[in-house]
Design an enzyme around this catalytic site. Structure first.
Site, PDB file in Angstrom:
ATOM      1  N   ASN A 307      38.374  47.001  40.562  1.00 15.50           N
ATOM      2  CA  ASN A 307      39.671  46.412  40.916  1.00 15.50           C
ATOM      3  C   ASN A 307      40.784  47.127  40.122  1.00 15.50           C
ATOM      4  OD1 ASN A 307      41.576  44.744  42.021  1.00 15.50           O
ATOM      5  ND2 ASN A 307      40.680  42.826  41.271  1.00 15.50           N
ATOM      6  N   HIS A 338      41.814  33.679  36.044  1.00 17.81           N
ATOM      7  CA  HIS A 338      40.839  33.354  37.090  1.00 17.81           C
ATOM      8  C   HIS A 338      40.587  31.852  37.215  1.00 17.81           C
ATOM      9  CE1 HIS A 338      39.850  37.665  37.194  1.00 17.81           C
ATOM     10  NE2 HIS A 338      39.258  37.423  38.338  1.00 17.81           N
TER      11      HIS A 338
END
Length: 435
Positions: A307, A338
């Site tokens: 990512n 997250h």
């Protein structure tokens, strides 16, 4: 819990796919001189609003509110204050929404709404754009049109000055996914001359489509193979290592496919690598470098390539700002970003320790290994160990809950991070003695 996160990416992919005609239309209209900068901003904003309502339903208001709040803060605060306040506001709002997910999953013991999960994913991407923009303003890369919101200029003038910010925060190619696009790149694309607009490459689109199709076929095969086997709760001894590796492989294939689709959508709208770069701007960085991710024997390199645009954003936002323990701060913030689920906290902190161990192990190895056969053996063993440690971390993060984390920690899979922890302790002690 991991299955929930895995399969919620598929509805997102459907919505991303439905946005392709509008991305191509935007690219086409940008070649017309009559399609003004103002009209381009409105097109991107209207498309983002429509996509948000289609994908999130009534939960879309949870994305609209922080976008509005951010624009108000940018318009009313000075360059040196804007980053601190927008960061606090955006992360507070995102954390409250994540707490709603915690309440649903852990207290009510109910599966969360798919639309709410999509909303949380979009909020995380919004946090990237908000903090990237505020950092650009704070560092002087972007000149903010800050003004007193109580001044006598008309509401329409306020809205015209705020339109680029609204458009950037909610533009539809980056609303549900995609590599982080800087505000500088966004403005250069929207304000660019019609003669400089990048042409849509049919061959590039065909190649990415074939890659996505290949990944989807591999996912079907992986699901078929895994459906005939046992899960992490039913496996025994060495069998758990295979279950861990195959499950993580399915997760990675899903992410690769999703990232390629996101990248294709941005490129179709003209925000991809074909557009070029402005002076002083960070270059376009696609999220998926599949070859490097699958062949590297370094956990630290995997971390930088996984990512990629998010890794670069975290490095700029946390790592480069941290004075003490920047690596630990970066992974701790990633767990917060997250959602702070138990598996995520454990997984990201474990990841930080593995990266630190990786640096020491490979630094020591390069000073000892001389012969080519030994180097080849070393590369093979560290590649396998890296892939298995990443699979372990991925299952911890994607599993999220304490029950999934307990199953993982009590399996034979835990031997791989433990080996790196022991080596970290021994090498750090040796380094301290040498110093």
């Amino acid at each position: 819990m991991g299955r929930l996160r895995l399969f919620f990416l598929h509805p997102v992919s459907l919505y991303q796919g439905s946005a392709f005609p509008f991305a191509l239309l935007f690219n086409y209209l940008c070649r017309m001189d009559s399609f003004s900068t103002h009209a381009r901003h409105l097109f991107l904003l209207a498309g983002g609003g429509a996509l948000a309502l289609a994908a999130m339903g009534s939960f879309a208001v949870l994305v609209f509110i922080p976008a509005l709040g951010t624009v108000v803060l940018i318009s009313s605060l000075g360059p040196q204050e804007v980053h601190r306040w927008t960061f606090f506001f955006q992360m507070s709002w995102q954390t409250l929404c994540h707490l709603g997910l915690h309440y649903t999953e852990y207290y009510l013991q109910e599966p969360p709404s798919m639309r709410f999960c999509i909303t949380l994913s979009s909020l995380m991407l919004l946090t990237q754009r908000v903090t990237s923009l505020s950092l650009d303003i704070c560092e002087g890369k972007v000149e903010a049109a800050s003004q007193d919101i109580r001044s006598r200029i008309s509401l329409s003038e306020h809205l015209c000055k705020a339109l680029p910010y609204f458009s950037y925060l909610l533009f539809f190619p980056g609303l549900l996914g995609g590599p982080l696009c800087s505000f500088q790149r966004f403005q250069a694309r929207v304000q660019g001359s019609s003669s400089l607009c990048p042409r849509f490459s049919f061959w590039t689109f065909t190649w990415k489509s074939l890659q996505i199709l290949g990944l989807e076929c591999l996912m079907v095969v992986m699901r078929w193979v895994m459906s005939a086997g046992v899960g992490l709760s039913d496996c025994h001894q060495l069998q758990c290592i295979y279950v861990m590796w195959s499950t993580a492989g399915l997760f990675k294939l899903t992410y690769y496919s999703h990232w390629l689709l996101d990248d294709s959508l941005l490129c179709a709208a003209g925000f991809g690598s074909e557009f070029g770069e402005s002076p002083g701007e960070e270059g376009y960085l696609p999220d998926a470098d599949i070859w490097m991710l699958e062949t590297t024997h370094r956990i630290s390199l995997f971390t930088r390539k996984w990512n990629q645009s998010t890794a670069r954003w975290l490095r700029r936002l946390i790592f480069q700002q941290g004075r003490a323990w920047p690596l630990l701060q970066t992974f701790a913030f990633s767990a917060w970003w997250h959602g702070l689920h138990p598996g995520q906290v454990f997984g990201f902190l474990c990841w930080a320790v593995m990266v630190k161990a990786d640096y020491l192990i490979h630094t020591s190895a390069t000073s000892f290994i001389r012969s080519w056969p030994m180097w080849l053996l070393y590369r093979s063993l560290t590649w396998a160990h890296t892939q298995l440690i990443i699979a372990y971390i991925m299952l911890a993060v994607e599993g999220r809950s304490l029950s999934s984390l307990w199953l993982l920690c009590n399996s034979y899979s835990s031997v791989f991070p433990v080996v790196y922890c022991i080596l970290l302790f021994l090498l750090a002690k040796r380094k301290h003695k040498v110093n």
